[in-house]
Design a protein around this motif. Structure first.
Motif, mmCIF file in Angstrom:
data_model
loop_
_atom_site.group_PDB
_atom_site.id
_atom_site.type_symbol
_atom_site.label_atom_id
_atom_site.label_comp_id
_atom_site.label_asym_id
_atom_site.label_seq_id
_atom_site.Cartn_x
_atom_site.Cartn_y
_atom_site.Cartn_z
ATOM 1 N N ARG A 92 0.959 -0.837 -0.072
ATOM 2 C CA ARG A 92 -0.124 0.069 -0.024
ATOM 3 C C ARG A 92 1.150 0.732 -0.440
ATOM 4 N NH1 ARG A 92 -4.684 -0.733 4.615
ATOM 5 N NH2 ARG A 92 -4.626 1.131 3.866
ATOM 6 N N ARG B 269 0.640 3.798 -2.930
ATOM 7 C CA ARG B 269 -0.183 5.640 -3.308
ATOM 8 C C ARG B 269 1.621 6.461 -3.371
ATOM 9 N NH1 ARG B 269 -1.969 3.985 2.503
ATOM 10 N NH2 ARG B 269 -0.181 4.796 2.824
ATOM 11 N N ALA C 111 -0.377 6.699 -8.229
ATOM 12 C CA ALA C 111 -1.543 7.558 -7.959
ATOM 13 C C ALA C 111 -2.548 7.704 -9.078
ATOM 14 C CB ALA C 111 -1.281 8.138 -7.475
#
Length: 542
Positions: free
Chosen positions: A300, A304, A308
């Protein structure tokens, strides 16, 4: 199972949290309580059309829509039998299927009115538009009370059809499986633990449906969603990518075309990463972080930072993205896997009550449909043979058994040493050249990725000596000459006997409307060969 599903339909009336989202001019959101109201209204109207005792059989035909879904669920709840007719068929073909199924009435999308004149049945229409119902508008019928109980739900609740890629659609009788026997407490506890620790138990799950409801799989997923309280998004092939981005579903079953189009966009976004992010991306791949489970904190964190913009391409959530129906380009699977998304491949047939094989988080290998869930063996000619008890089949005559009780699938494949199943192609589609060499058309088509992503190429042979392509390239992008150049550029990637040396240029793309694609956007190869058999072929290297 039918009692469980009936109970789920009854619970809809108390559910204002889950919803169905679709487009009708603008974005429309219907809560499940509103869906329950519409189902009950449809039940009352259908009851008016019921003219005799016995099983009331309702033909349904049209593109995926909220109204289609409501009518299908209303038939189940009321104890009527639906007949889901593929919307890409001609008028005479539709008439033949409805007659054979014993349909008492047909409900259709208003756009298909012209094709229903030959059915001889009274047709009622939905999605007519306007504020004043026409005389044959289903919504204009004043309904009557109709009591719905679980005991009224039919075991044989619907009739569906195969996609027709072999040239003829096959009837499939849909029945609810027997009620499950009670399990021991330990088994139930294990099952509950697996469910609660998986994404399936989340309250924000969202199922994306855009393939035709005439396809059995799509309706099966709707039933699953209603039983597991999963919200639903309805779309269509023309705008599904746009809706995917906006609605952000995490559960989707799609044909390869959509994933292939998305993979191209993902590759474009990856190429735009700056130098620093490119370096981090290489580290991400080297450490195998993309192979971790979706909820892993390290995955995760990297996701990110790196993806994105990439995630916007597919909506950002991809817990259960599944492909099937046709071979998918391995480059597409690899592209998604590089950004941490596993596209699960499923393999089954409409005629069979259970899926044959399915990749999963545990059994995942790019290019494989996972490990078989039923007994499978490979025939001497490479055909996949599966063993399912004849008693489980609603329509045993729809399949072919060998003396050992194995079912002939008509698909070619192989098992690797670890038991993973790989699909090589359809047995009927294989081109055997006069020199004895075999060519799998679907494999050749994946080389011409840009055409395959638009369902605009069909590889075949008209003389048994040379490989030809029937293909479309838009006039605004160069038309015939651009197509010739593109085929020539792809040929070096192919073995000599698979090179496309001839082509026929078609002025219009393959569509359901012109009968060259099925409702699940698979090529109707036999029809394409017939339509273009007399075409003047051109040389790729001219």
């Amino acid at each position: 199972m039918k009692r469980q599903f009936f109970a789920a339909l009854e619970r809809l009336a108390d559910n204002d949290r889950n919803d169905v989202v679709y487009r009708d001019g603008g974005r429309v959101r219907m809560t499940w309580a509103e869906l329950a109201r519409d189902i009950d209204r449809a039940v009352g109207r259908l009851a008016v059309l019921r003219t005799a005792d016995g099983v009331f059989t309702v033909g349904l035909i049209g593109p995926t829509s909220y109204e289609w879904m409501v009518l299908d669920l209303a038939c189940v709840k009321a104890g009527f039998r639906s007949v889901a007719v593929p919307e890409f068929l001609t008028g005479p073909e539709i008439a033949g299927l409805l007659k054979e199924a014993g349909a008492d009435v047909v409900l259709a999308d208003r756009a298909l009115a012209g094709r229903l004149a030959e059915t001889g049945l009274r047709a009622w229409y939905v999605r007519s538009g306007g504020t004043t119902p026409a005389a044959d508008d289903f919504d204009g019928i004043e309904g009557v009370p109709w009591t719905c109980t679980a005991d009224q739900v039919l075991d044989h609740y619907s009739i569906g059809y195969s996609s027709g890629t072999s040239g003829v659609v096959k009837r499939i009788d849909l029945t609810f499986p027997p009620e499950e026997r009670s399990r021991n407490l330990l088994g139930l506890a294990v099952q509950y633990y697996r469910y609660r620790t998986s994404f399936w138990s989340r309250k924000d799950n969202k199922l994306f449906i855009f393939m035709p409801f005439s396809h059995l799989q799509q309706r099966a997923f709707v039933r699953l969603a209603l039983m597991r309280r999963i919200s639903i998004v309805l779309s269509d092939p023309g705008r599904c990518i746009q809706d995917l981005i906006v609605e952000k579903p995490n559960i989707m079953v799609s044909v390869p075309m959509i994933y292939e189009a998305l993979a191209t966009r993902i590759e474009q976004k990856l190429a735009q990463l700056n130098t620093r992010r490119q370096a981090v991306f290489r580290l991400y791949l080297r450490l195998g972080i993309n192979r971790l489970r979706n909820g892993h904190p390290v995955k995760r964190l990297f996701g990110r930072y790196l993806f994105a913009k990439v995630r916007k391409v597919y909506g950002g959530r991809a817990d259960y993205f599944v492909t099937g129906s046709a071979p998918i380009d391995q480059r597409t699977l690899t592209t998604f896997h590089r950004v941490g998304v596993k596209i699960y491949e499923g393999y089954g047939q409409s005629e069979l009550p259970r899926i044959i094989s399915m990749s999963s988080e545990k059994d995942f290998r790019i290019g494989s449909v996972g490990k078989p869930r039923v007994p499978v063996k490979i025939g001497a000619d490479g055909e996949i043979l599966v063993k399912i008890d004849r008693a489980e089949l609603a329509t045993p005559s729809a399949v072919t058994f060998d003396p050992d009780g194995y079912i002939h699938t008509g698909d070619l494949g192989h098992l690797d040493r670890d038991g993973f199943l790989f699909i090589d192609g359809r047995k009927d589609d294989v081109i055997v050249l006069d020199n004895g060499k075999k060519v799998f058309p679907a494999a050749v088509e994946t080389v011409f990725r840009e055409l395959k992503a638009e369902d605009s190429i069909c590889v075949t042979s008209f003389d048994g000596k040379r490989i030809a392509a029937v293909a479309h390239w838009p006039a605004e992008r160069g038309g015939r000459e651009a197509l010739r150049r593109y085929l020539a550029e792809g040929n070096p990637k192919l073995p000599e006997h698979e090179k496309v040396t001839l082509f026929a240029y078609t002025e219009e793309p393959f569509t359901e409307e012109n009968g060259l694609l099925t409702g699940t956007r698979k090529l109707r190869r036999r029809r394409i060969r017939t339509v273009f058999g007399a075409a003047e072929l051109e040389r790729v290297d001219a």
